[in-house]
Motif scaffolding. Structure first.
Motif, PDB file in Angstrom:
ATOM      1  N   LEU A 236       0.798  -1.228   0.000  1.00  0.00           N
ATOM      2  CA  LEU A 236       0.000   0.000   0.000  1.00  0.00           C
ATOM      3  C   LEU A 236       0.834   1.284   0.000  1.00  0.00           C
ATOM      4  N   PRO A 237       1.896   1.384   0.833  1.00  0.00           N
ATOM      5  CA  PRO A 237       2.669   2.636   0.828  1.00  0.00           C
ATOM      6  C   PRO A 237       3.243   3.002  -0.540  1.00  0.00           C
ATOM      7  N   VAL A 238       3.799   2.021  -1.245  1.00  0.00           N
ATOM      8  CA  VAL A 238       4.404   2.328  -2.540  1.00  0.00           C
ATOM      9  C   VAL A 238       3.339   2.585  -3.602  1.00  0.00           C
ATOM     10  N   LEU A 239       2.182   1.941  -3.491  1.00  0.00           N
ATOM     11  CA  LEU A 239       1.090   2.223  -4.426  1.00  0.00           C
ATOM     12  C   LEU A 239       0.643   3.680  -4.302  1.00  0.00           C
ATOM     13  N   ALA A 240       0.410   4.104  -3.067  1.00  0.00           N
ATOM     14  CA  ALA A 240      -0.038   5.484  -2.832  1.00  0.00           C
ATOM     15  C   ALA A 240       1.041   6.482  -3.250  1.00  0.00           C
ATOM     16  N   ALA A 241       2.291   6.196  -2.892  1.00  0.00           N
ATOM     17  CA  ALA A 241       3.390   7.103  -3.230  1.00  0.00           C
ATOM     18  C   ALA A 241       3.584   7.188  -4.747  1.00  0.00           C
ATOM     19  N   SER A 242       3.429   6.073  -5.442  1.00  0.00           N
ATOM     20  CA  SER A 242       3.584   6.063  -6.906  1.00  0.00           C
ATOM     21  C   SER A 242       2.504   6.898  -7.578  1.00  0.00           C
ATOM     22  N   PHE A 243       1.289   6.832  -7.055  1.00  0.00           N
ATOM     23  CA  PHE A 243       0.195   7.644  -7.592  1.00  0.00           C
ATOM     24  C   PHE A 243       0.506   9.130  -7.442  1.00  0.00           C
ATOM     25  N   ILE A 244       0.987   9.501  -6.256  1.00  0.00           N
ATOM     26  CA  ILE A 244       1.331  10.911  -6.007  1.00  0.00           C
ATOM     27  C   ILE A 244       2.476  11.344  -6.915  1.00  0.00           C
ATOM     28  N   LEU A 245       3.494  10.489  -7.043  1.00  0.00           N
ATOM     29  CA  LEU A 245       4.638  10.799  -7.901  1.00  0.00           C
ATOM     30  C   LEU A 245       4.199  11.057  -9.336  1.00  0.00           C
ATOM     31  N   ALA A 246       3.351  10.164  -9.868  1.00  0.00           N
ATOM     32  CA  ALA A 246       2.898  10.300 -11.257  1.00  0.00           C
ATOM     33  C   ALA A 246       2.121  11.597 -11.451  1.00  0.00           C
ATOM     34  N   LYS A 247       1.272  11.940 -10.503  1.00  0.00           N
ATOM     35  CA  LYS A 247       0.465  13.159 -10.636  1.00  0.00           C
ATOM     36  C   LYS A 247       1.329  14.413 -10.521  1.00  0.00           C
ATOM     37  N   ILE A 248       2.294  14.395  -9.609  1.00  0.00           N
ATOM     38  CA  ILE A 248       3.204  15.543  -9.487  1.00  0.00           C
ATOM     39  C   ILE A 248       4.022  15.707 -10.760  1.00  0.00           C
ATOM     40  N   GLU A 249       4.550  14.596 -11.274  1.00  0.00           N
ATOM     41  CA  GLU A 249       5.371  14.652 -12.486  1.00  0.00           C
ATOM     42  C   GLU A 249       4.584  15.186 -13.675  1.00  0.00           C
ATOM     43  N   THR A 250       3.397  14.639 -13.915  1.00  0.00           N
ATOM     44  CA  THR A 250       2.596  15.063 -15.077  1.00  0.00           C
ATOM     45  C   THR A 250       2.133  16.511 -14.940  1.00  0.00           C
ATOM     46  N   THR A 251       1.867  16.932 -13.702  1.00  0.00           N
ATOM     47  CA  THR A 251       1.475  18.334 -13.480  1.00  0.00           C
ATOM     48  C   THR A 251       2.641  19.284 -13.747  1.00  0.00           C
ATOM     49  N   LEU A 252       3.821  18.913 -13.247  1.00  0.00           N
ATOM     50  CA  LEU A 252       5.008  19.757 -13.453  1.00  0.00           C
ATOM     51  C   LEU A 252       5.340  19.900 -14.931  1.00  0.00           C
ATOM     52  N   ARG A 253       5.175  18.836 -15.691  1.00  0.00           N
ATOM     53  CA  ARG A 253       5.523  18.887 -17.118  1.00  0.00           C
ATOM     54  C   ARG A 253       4.664  19.891 -17.882  1.00  0.00           C
ATOM     55  N   LYS A 254       3.487  20.202 -17.338  1.00  0.00           N
ATOM     56  CA  LYS A 254       2.611  21.182 -17.990  1.00  0.00           C
ATOM     57  C   LYS A 254       3.095  22.612 -17.795  1.00  0.00           C
ATOM     58  N   TYR A 255       3.820  22.827 -16.709  1.00  0.00           N
ATOM     59  CA  TYR A 255       4.167  24.212 -16.347  1.00  0.00           C
ATOM     60  C   TYR A 255       5.663  24.525 -16.413  1.00  0.00           C
ATOM     61  N   VAL A 256       6.517  23.514 -16.252  1.00  0.00           N
ATOM     62  CA  VAL A 256       7.963  23.762 -16.299  1.00  0.00           C
ATOM     63  C   VAL A 256       8.389  23.980 -17.749  1.00  0.00           C
ATOM     64  N   PRO A 257       9.158  25.046 -18.031  1.00  0.00           N
ATOM     65  CA  PRO A 257       9.626  25.296 -19.404  1.00  0.00           C
ATOM     66  C   PRO A 257      10.403  24.103 -19.960  1.00  0.00           C
ATOM     67  N   ALA A 258      10.252  23.856 -21.242  1.00  0.00           N
ATOM     68  CA  ALA A 258      10.875  22.690 -21.881  1.00  0.00           C
ATOM     69  C   ALA A 258      12.381  22.632 -21.638  1.00  0.00           C
ATOM     70  N   ALA A 259      13.027  23.812 -21.608  1.00  0.00           N
ATOM     71  CA  ALA A 259      14.480  23.859 -21.430  1.00  0.00           C
ATOM     72  C   ALA A 259      14.908  23.374 -20.048  1.00  0.00           C
ATOM     73  N   LEU A 260      14.012  23.497 -19.067  1.00  0.00           N
ATOM     74  CA  LEU A 260      14.345  23.105 -17.694  1.00  0.00           C
ATOM     75  C   LEU A 260      13.673  21.806 -17.264  1.00  0.00           C
ATOM     76  N   ASP A 261      12.850  21.265 -18.144  1.00  0.00           N
ATOM     77  CA  ASP A 261      12.040  20.100 -17.776  1.00  0.00           C
ATOM     78  C   ASP A 261      12.888  18.914 -17.337  1.00  0.00           C
ATOM     79  N   ILE A 262      13.944  18.605 -18.067  1.00  0.00           N
ATOM     80  CA  ILE A 262      14.768  17.438 -17.765  1.00  0.00           C
ATOM     81  C   ILE A 262      15.485  17.582 -16.427  1.00  0.00           C
ATOM     82  N   LEU A 263      15.672  18.825 -15.985  1.00  0.00           N
ATOM     83  CA  LEU A 263      16.353  19.069 -14.718  1.00  0.00           C
ATOM     84  C   LEU A 263      15.378  19.176 -13.547  1.00  0.00           C
ATOM     85  N   LEU A 264      14.378  20.039 -13.683  1.00  0.00           N
ATOM     86  CA  LEU A 264      13.502  20.352 -12.564  1.00  0.00           C
ATOM     87  C   LEU A 264      12.417  19.305 -12.296  1.00  0.00           C
ATOM     88  N   THR A 265      11.834  18.756 -13.353  1.00  0.00           N
ATOM     89  CA  THR A 265      10.709  17.838 -13.144  1.00  0.00           C
ATOM     90  C   THR A 265      11.105  16.588 -12.350  1.00  0.00           C
TER      91      THR A 265
END
Length: 477
Positions: A236-265
């Motif tokens: 359960l802990p890793v399932l919940a954490a993986s869900f949060i990770l995926a949502k944070i990552e996909t959200t960041l990719r929408k707003y972080v500039p492409a030039a910084l995406d590989i570093l910041l996301t």
């Protein structure tokens, strides 16, 4: 066989090409997503020699045809429907849109755990081999194989290390699979799993003892204390954490500039998720997971053979709904915490149910006067005994009803027996006759007896019910 004519007949029975939204095939079945399953002419399909059975599950209508033949029928069907070539994954996705929320949740768990089953099976079977080597009185009176042959001590230790690896690092496997399923980067998910089992953390299996002694190591950050606890063997802990990770990552990719995406996301995704995991998500879900495991073990230990019988009776109906896929997550936790649970009782119950389905189908073979039905029943019955029940359950038993009744009665009686003797599995595998190698060595005999009981009861009950159907003047097959 004229495959074009066969495809035409199947298409007509399915309600025409406008009723087919997606189509693919696996080794033995056509997998279809239909606009309206109510338009299917079931009697026409059942009367076709090429059709060995049909069933509907997971938003898909599946037609059992057989190895080799299904490929040719699919080619002709695709030409007639003018659909593009699709994979089974494409059809699964199309079928998922027709599922209700509960069905989608079960499918999600299945998508996460099915890819990692080979690793869990390998670890569990290696654990079984180690137990065969170290169990006393199993082959030699008063001794284990290792005690009788001291030169094999390190071999057993080596096998034990190999066996434990998949469970110690289970969060890495689940992290990769779950994060990918939730739409994130699987490698970031694996990295998250590595964080959760890092060697600098207190071993998760020692958490209880350390909690009692009050010697839990912590990080102290700006006055706040964060426990340095690992999550070895957790689900359960890793399932919940993986869900949060995926949502944070996909959200960041929408707003972080492409030039910084590989570093910041990746940086922000791992840091924020890791912080949340060790402060909030991990402790809460660890407690929830422990409650779930303890609850299942308590239920199994407290209700005894009565609970086992009820579970055995209910298992096949649960399979019809597809809910049995959710058991994979529970079984994984039971196996990961095997020192406390002793193994998985769910696997054993599933095996009793599968053998019963096979026995009931073979009883139909013995009583049927229909050549086509006898041919289908013989193959489907043997398949069910080996752990694959769809052809038997959907192609024969549910269609005739009375074999399904015989099967669940057999499963219930056998499940009561194996529960009475605490029969458990130490690995996942084929839930049927081949499952013997997955069973805890000291309970193998009870597993075999349980299968014999399951087969005998299901076969006899189905045979008797078949004769009653004949006396009533009803068509048995």
């Amino acid at each position: 066989m004229n495959f074009k004519e066969v495809a035409k007949d199947i298409l007509a029975a399915l309600g025409g090409k406008d009723n087919i939204n997606a189509a693919a095939h696996c080794a033995t079945r056509l997998r279809l997503v239909l606009e309206d399953e109510g338009k299917v002419d079931q009697e026409k399909l059942d009367s076709m020699d090429v059709v060995k059975g049909t069933f509907s599950t997971g938003g898909q209508y599946q037609i059992i045809i057989g190895t080799g033949t299904v490929n040719e029928v699919y080619k002709e069907l695709r030409k007639l429907t003018e659909l593009s070539d699709m994979s089974t994954s494409d059809v699964k996705s199309a079928g998922a849109k027709k599922m209700n929320p509960l069905q989608r949740f079960v499918k999600m768990l299945s998508d996460i755990f099915v890819p990692i089953i080979p690793a869990i099976v390998a670890g569990g079977l290696l654990m079984g081999i180690n137990n065969l080597l170290t169990a006393q009185d199993l082959f030699i009176e008063g001794q284990s194989i290792v005690e009788a042959n001291p030169g094999m001590v390190d071999l057993a230790a080596l096998i034990n290390t190999f066996a434990n690896a998949a469970f110690v690092f289970l969060p890495i496997l689940i992290g990769f699979s779950a994060t990918q399923r939730f739409g994130g980067n699987g490698y970031l998910g694996a990295t998250l799993g590595m964080l959760m089992v890092h060697p600098d953390l207190l071993n998760g299996w020692n958490y209880g003892a350390t909690l009692v002694s009050g010697e839990i190591p912590v990080w102290t950050i700006f006055g706040f204390e964060i426990e340095k606890i690992g999550y070895q063997g957790t689900v359960l802990p890793v399932l919940a954490a993986s869900f949060i990770l995926a949502k944070i990552e996909t959200t960041l990719r929408k707003y972080v500039p492409a030039a910084l995406d590989i570093l910041l996301t990746p940086l922000l995704s791992i840091f924020v998720t890791g912080l949340l995991t060790f402060t909030v998500v991990g402790p809460l879900t660890r407690s929830a997971g422990n409650l779930l495991t303890d609850g299942l073990v308590w239920l199994y230990d407290s209700t005894g053979f009565v609970g086992g019988a009820l579970f055995g009776l209910a298992y096949a109906p649960i399979v019809i709904t597809g809910m049995h896929h959710s058991f994979i997550a529970v079984e994984t936790q039971l196996l990961a915490d095997i020192a406390k649970t002793g193994g998985s009782f769910i696997f054993v119950i599933a095996a009793m149910s599968n053998v019963a389905q096979g026995a009931a189908t073979l009883a139909v073979f013995a009583t049927s006067r229909d050549k086509k039905q006898k041919g289908t029943a013989s193959a489907a019955g043997i398949s069910a005994l080996l752990g694959i029940t769809e052809p038997a359950m959907f192609g024969i038993n549910l269609k005739l009803r009375y074999p399904f009744i015989g099967a669940i009665v057999g499963a219930g009686v056998a499940s009561a027996f194996v529960t009475l003797f605490k029969t458990k599995a130490i690995a996942l595998g084929a839930a049927g006759i081949p499952g013997i190698i997955s069973i805890r060595p000291d309970t193998i005999l009870f597993y075999v007896i349980g299968m014999l009981i399951s087969f005998a009861v299901a076969f006899i009950v189905t045979f008797i019910l078949a004769k009653r159907e004949v006396k009533k003047g009803q068509k048995v097959a």
